[in-house]
Design a protein around this motif. Structure first.
Motif, PDB file in Angstrom:
ATOM      1  N   ASP B  41      43.736 -54.225 -15.339  1.00  0.00           N
ATOM      2  CA  ASP B  41      44.626 -53.054 -15.360  1.00  0.00           C
ATOM      3  C   ASP B  41      45.389 -52.964 -16.666  1.00  0.00           C
ATOM      4  O   ASP B  41      46.422 -52.294 -16.741  1.00  0.00           O
ATOM      5  CB  ASP B  41      45.565 -53.035 -14.153  1.00  0.00           C
ATOM      6  CG  ASP B  41      46.424 -54.285 -14.034  1.00  0.00           C
ATOM      7  OD1 ASP B  41      46.517 -55.064 -14.995  1.00  0.00           O
ATOM      8  OD2 ASP B  41      47.017 -54.488 -12.956  1.00  0.00           O
ATOM      9  N   THR B  44      46.022 -49.252 -17.936  1.00  0.00           N
ATOM     10  CA  THR B  44      46.699 -48.214 -17.173  1.00  0.00           C
ATOM     11  C   THR B  44      47.936 -47.732 -17.917  1.00  0.00           C
ATOM     12  O   THR B  44      48.703 -48.527 -18.457  1.00  0.00           O
ATOM     13  CB  THR B  44      47.040 -48.717 -15.759  1.00  0.00           C
ATOM     14  OG1 THR B  44      47.359 -47.582 -14.949  1.00  0.00           O
ATOM     15  CG2 THR B  44      48.239 -49.640 -15.740  1.00  0.00           C
ATOM     16  N   ARG B  47      51.560 -47.129 -13.549  1.00  0.00           N
ATOM     17  CA  ARG B  47      51.674 -48.212 -12.580  1.00  0.00           C
ATOM     18  C   ARG B  47      50.496 -49.180 -12.670  1.00  0.00           C
ATOM     19  O   ARG B  47      49.366 -48.802 -12.370  1.00  0.00           O
ATOM     20  CB  ARG B  47      51.647 -47.655 -11.157  1.00  0.00           C
ATOM     21  CG  ARG B  47      52.764 -46.749 -10.789  1.00  0.00           C
ATOM     22  CD  ARG B  47      52.459 -46.235  -9.375  1.00  0.00           C
ATOM     23  NE  ARG B  47      53.480 -45.328  -8.894  1.00  0.00           N
ATOM     24  CZ  ARG B  47      53.340 -44.571  -7.815  1.00  0.00           C
ATOM     25  NH1 ARG B  47      52.196 -44.601  -7.136  1.00  0.00           N
ATOM     26  NH2 ARG B  47      54.308 -43.786  -7.424  1.00  0.00           N
ATOM     27  N   PRO B  48      50.731 -50.450 -12.956  1.00  0.00           N
ATOM     28  CA  PRO B  48      49.629 -51.405 -12.922  1.00  0.00           C
ATOM     29  C   PRO B  48      49.371 -51.848 -11.478  1.00  0.00           C
ATOM     30  O   PRO B  48      49.976 -51.343 -10.537  1.00  0.00           O
ATOM     31  CB  PRO B  48      50.154 -52.567 -13.760  1.00  0.00           C
ATOM     32  CG  PRO B  48      51.621 -52.538 -13.547  1.00  0.00           C
ATOM     33  CD  PRO B  48      51.997 -51.078 -13.357  1.00  0.00           C
ATOM     34  N   GLY B  49      48.476 -52.787 -11.332  1.00  0.00           N
ATOM     35  CA  GLY B  49      48.175 -53.324 -10.006  1.00  0.00           C
ATOM     36  C   GLY B  49      46.701 -53.241  -9.669  1.00  0.00           C
ATOM     37  O   GLY B  49      46.231 -53.901  -8.744  1.00  0.00           O
TER      38      GLY B  49
END
Lengths: 330, 330, 330, 330, 330, 330
Positions: B41, B44, B47-49
């Motif tokens: 991620d 991105t 918002r990461p995840g």
């Protein structure tokens, strides 16, 4: 059996309707609709929590718990126009399935015999076996159709080696003869269950089913028209079982076995309204609401409204000659 | 490269299918579909995840992880009828993008060359650049069409000064020639991206796109009909990239850049089913599932089902003469 | 009985240790510690969810699942220095308590007889009845002390009319004679349970207990000194049962019956370290972790660390002459 | 470089203090304390999300964002008595670590050279490498001690094959000579990291460390006394690095690599107060706050208060002859 | 009155548009659209939290807060092509309703008189009383139509004994004459409110309303066609009030009085686009977003997009001769 | 005034104690303790939600709601040994503060005059003004001491221009003379409130206060010893006000204005036990529980237990000659 009230919390009734004690028939004589809590999740194959379903379905709602709910579109107040009472929860220990199911069956039978329509708040889907059995004992063995909203057919032979669980109630009902296979009408099936042998068993026993793929192609109204006709093909009393997971899990996350791609909430409420308006309802359950997985009570509210929608449609139906207000205006 | 298993947790496979080690082709010889985790991620923009996406997509599901999934409506068991294996995660350090993307591209190429259809579980959308590149290196440079479900076109020139990120993969693919601009078909675009210069670049390069406004007006079926026709206009191998944010964020909250107003889950599953049934699939990815923002695994489940729907449709297609059961009953 | 793996999800082991199959003793010959999952919550009197405890305790942890965990303060790597294996879950259907408990008891007995220390990951506290019974069948009936960390004494006579549940295991163990009443040492009791008759029963049977009020006044170290002495008063093999609700629910919210005012996590880990260093451990369980009520896996992590702390202390104890590094530096 | 403001959201300053633009020194001439956001989580080995740390730490707080915060126990208003400004975020793309770290190092150096104490809001712990490097370039290479609150030593050699990550910054600082190994004082270490070879490397390089086990036995005050003495053993300027995971994850769940058994929040705030009161502070960072894993902003609030506690102690220290009000009353 | 900024947090504007101070008309001369925050929830009959609505609606969004938002389907950038500014919040103490409503009414009137279109971010629905009153004082008493998206009619006589609350604003507007009963067009009504006497009052005063049942049967497009025609039947300036609870609570959980069975987000955005394209907009509010009940900001994002959709449609309408890009392609 | 029951939900009593109707004194004649709900959050300066505090405090608890709670350490059953009843909620509309406060004051006065100890479940801290006023009207104007657990002194002059709010009740009580300034004993203060002028006002009026810094240094027991002595310095009747935010927000996140660094839950429960055992209690409130910000009901449970601890200590005190069991065993 004295009234238990709430097995897992305070004793308060569905939206403030009067209390009833099943053991004291005088406490609910003349009742039209009797709410019964079935706080059991010992039969769930995955996420538990449905034991808290009855409490959540009863307590949610932003409106006052005053025993009044005027349905805007139908123009009736089901809690005022019908006599609705709440018998509290049946004691159902999730670790002791058979004893729990027997207790529930007796409670439902008592309600039916007392002349009240039982509306059972689950609990996982295991409870439909005693629910519908109790109703069939009163209405007539094999004389009830079952309209079943669900992502899953719940016709498994056994579950983790047990006959009783939320994946098997429909098989148990057919095997006992309480409900005939041909009198099952399932709506909303999808996903990756059951396995082939179970599906073949269903076909052998003549169950009728409507996949979500059919709703995608024909629309919910057309499918519900068929479902009503199929349910009335033989019996004229209908038991309605609403597994909340028929609704798309994006809208109803608080459930045990969520299968993406389901119905919209408004499609379900409309279907209930139409079915109850068209058939003779002999009993109903709303199951598989698992509050620990819910968010902001959205799933509990759908279940609360599903119960109210059915009772409202019942009230509207009884109100002879009333204008059905929810038709589109000319 | 020995099999890594799960980069961020236990080593378990997609719903229990057998393990494969990309470095040991003998471990997956004859495999039809190879699952590859891309736990990245670093690209991105918000918002990461998504690094936890592969684990979540593999592990979610209330059914037993037994390598069997009978698709109810299609009448096939994709995990039983096809040989599906899981190569585990590619090591992709989110803080070192270029090295990570190279490793993934090689993994995808290995799968393709080994005769397996690569199904990549992202990760953020950055990974489609190496995914589709790896496939194109095998199928033919510029010989693949890309059907792309997404709220966003992902055709940006750069992102925070970097060429690589989840907003730029489609531009990189077109610039390298791996995929021709005309062979891009984007479905579900909406909202406030890209800026005008990027949109003009898209038009100059002949991309085809279908806004949500078009789906609102014409319905998803008609739009998918067009998308299939456009994808088949030239190449006959198709790479399918599903950004989970094409689904409405009310239904799929666990994602990095949620744009309200998207597709229903059932519209997406149906579209995948129809596309895979109609084209020659050369590869697929499912990206942008961000578990930290999910609730009750609803988003992970959509992604899990999207992968299964594609593999199921593939199995149904291979089963010559089979009755397509999901058509509405007569 | 073939290895089940994970009853409710993928089959992966505790932090990556090797798999064992209880039915094939050769698969774990020479194992020092055997992890056994007990995914049962049919005995919980309130919030269910502990069925997912084994999975959560096994899978949580931000470190690689590589079967290595060097304990910083003790200077040992318990997973490397001891032979630790994971037998997966015992199939325990929460709706069928008695069958489930029998299966678990046999599994624990097998481990003990095979020479491995059983470390059971619950599940609700019902499981301590079969756990400690299985150990006592091997070590000697009535020859084991039980140190029991808990907010509740769990000595009830029955629960919802059933003998088996998470409120009754200690009574069942004393009644069967598996553990003598005097050999019970309970730490962390508080709140509003049990009722007076049950408390009198406890006193009649000579149980020893340490309320949180005692820890408040004397400190945890002094109380643990006493608990060790009491446990060694007679038997010299100890079964350790850790109910995660001994920890304050502000720190460990993911549990079924949270009682405010408990121990700090660091007090619990220190107590486990000291107890295992001082006694002969014959078995251990960690119970009542309910993932649906957890946040960000904090409760699961405490349970994971409680298991590791015990195994680490065991490794440190076996390492003769090792410097105990966690003493304060001079 | 023009002021970026918030990399991931609106541009608002820490509790309402004035804006500064690092590229325009005139905008913050005479500033005592300069807040710098480091929205980077590309170096986290597990849960990302620390990129949103700066925003969360700045924005949380139930009091008005009016640039005033009277510290009750110390009797000073740090935001009023010192000149505190906020330079906004440094652009740090998590997918491009090296470029991001260089930009941060330059920002910190600018602040130090401009006469302001840099207080960096992370971001994951990777950022301490550029933070302390920037400070050391100004104060003197190898002339700064580093007091480091953390569950982990962060002295790894590499991480996923990369030199830069949240597990390696302390090694990089020692290798470069920016901070001498003997000038590292680590407080709060616990759990199962680092592996033996890394721990031996730490011992070879003379790092000082205080495990949680030591705090359990001696109490936090005694350990902090030692830590201060050790930090002043040589250098007299101190860089303070607070990894929020030094606090018990039950109290501070919003972090990437939670290790149970940590400090109480009040122990941390008190330690910061005492350290800043006792040493010459040359810089500070607060790292590893991951908002996606937080609940009700409790973790962000601890970080916000940690920053305020340091600035308050600084203000109290400068206020000659002031009564230190927080001593217990006679 | 100096600019307050954010009553409950940092002072940052809607997506980065310029600040305005209502008390200094020069600060926003020539502004087309003025954002006004109404952080009030003292009038909510159930779940509070809407006081944080303005902040959440302003701050959410994964795109840079740079004052630019190119609408993909409409081909306009509303924040660039129109002059949009943000006046910050009006101070509205939820415990003192009347003072709060007066302050808001004056703010809205100032905006209208200054030539800007007021777009008010609520706050609970109580605020529509001062909002529409302020607009009517400028446009003409009784000369404005109000199109009202809501699950509830909000025409109650009083609420907990008070005239002011989120259940009564429409009655107050009709009673004062600011808006004529016939000029109310309500869309999306459903559920169990209002009681019969209130509904009769609505009919007596000629309000027009469209139940969800009508949308179910006729589709949203047909209903919106009628709503536009009804709104234009007399007045030609329209005030648009969007209660976020018109959207199904499964998609928009972050609200105070969620009623299952509502509109899809995409139906709402499309309706706003069509209405603003068809009428002369005199003001708008978006109310009842309650962040404490939201998940992953999905509800706040819908509200943010509802505001942007209206402003975008306004920009598209002003752009004479522009191709309306969102029509389906030929 | 007829019994309202629950203002925001079902009508159920605190843990199942009998109902009382304040308007019908006969319904609660002879009651020792009267629970009164104060569902008001119109006075909160930040996060609302405390209106749902009374319901949450009443309904939480995993034990049966049977009106029995045997306190393990004290050896009493407060609900059985004392006559405890629940008067339900007072109607308090959060948007109309003054009317709401008057109604509550009358309810508390009625309870006191009827001979019952009022235990008020808030609601935000605004309610302590009417609570303590009602008690003082009965006990004697200026004849009551107030022991006040809180992170904040709540002695502000006004709040958003209003005299009434959760930041001002203590000032209002001192100004009216209901409680003398010298008779205020505040425990747990910390953080960044109040501003200097308010703190000076407190000193001028002789309030006693104990900061968290004092508890850190001297321990809670020593501070509580002093607090008791100070409270008894003059009056001999004590009103106890427990703001749940005195507990560390890591343990009690469900509150409106969380300030890190507070008391442990067990320190609070112990302090309540000791205070009630030592003084004559004239009334009590537990305030600032905000369920929307709670997790897994942990904060509500602390409040529930705080009420029970006080009532238990009261019962233990009345039981002459009883052995105080919670002392450490010899």
């Amino acid at each position: 059996m004295a009234r238990l009230g709430g097995m897992y919390g305070p004793d308060a009734t569905f939206l403030g309707v009067p209390r009833a004690d099943l053991a004291e028939p005088g406490s609910w004589a003349g009742t039209d609709v009797l709410i019964i809590g079935a706080p059991f999740d010992g039969g769930t194959s995955h996420r538990p929590g449905a034991r808290f379903g009855p409490q959540a379905i009863r307590f949610t709602d932003y409106l006052p718990h005053d025993g009044s709910r005027p349905h805007l579109a139908l123009g009736v107040d089901p809690l005022a126009e019908l006599r609705v009472a709440d018998a509290g929860d049946v004691e159902m220990y999730s670790g002791d399935t058979e004893r729990s199911l027997r207790a529930l069956e007796e409670a439902v039978l008592s309600a039916s015999e007392g002349g009240a329509l039982p509306v059972i708040l689950g609990g996982d889907h295991t409870v439909t076996f005693p629910d519908a059995t109790g109703v069939a004992r009163h209405v007539g063995w094999g004389r009830v159709s079952l309209i079943h909203f669900d992502a899953h057919a719940d016709t498994g032979d056994s579950q983790f080696g047990s006959l009783y669980g939320h994946g098997t109630p429909m098989r148990r009902l057919i095997e006992s003869g309480a409900v005939d296979g041909r009198n099952f009408v399932q709506v909303g099936l999808r996903g990756y269950w059951p396995p082939v042998d179970v599906f073949e068993w269903m076909q052998e026993h003549g169950l009728r089913y409507h996949f979500m793929t059919e709703i995608e192609e024909r629309g919910a109204d057309a499918v519900i028209d068929d479902a009503i006709a199929e349910a009335l093909d033989g019996p004229d009393a209908i038991y309605l079982s609403v597994d909340i997971d028929v609704v798309d899990p994006g809208l109803a996350p608080g459930t045990g076995t969520p299968e993406p791609g389901g119905m919209l909430t408004r499609e379900l409420l409309r279907a209930i309204r139409r079915i109850v308006g068209a058939v003779e309802l002999a009993g109903m359950d709303i199951v598989e609401v698992s509050p620990p997985y819910d968010h902001a009570e959205t799933t509990s509210m759908i279940a609360n409204r599903a119960a109210l929608e059915a009772i409202s449609a019942l009230a509207a139906k009884r109100e002879a000659g009333a204008t059905i207000r929810w038709e589109p205006r000319a």
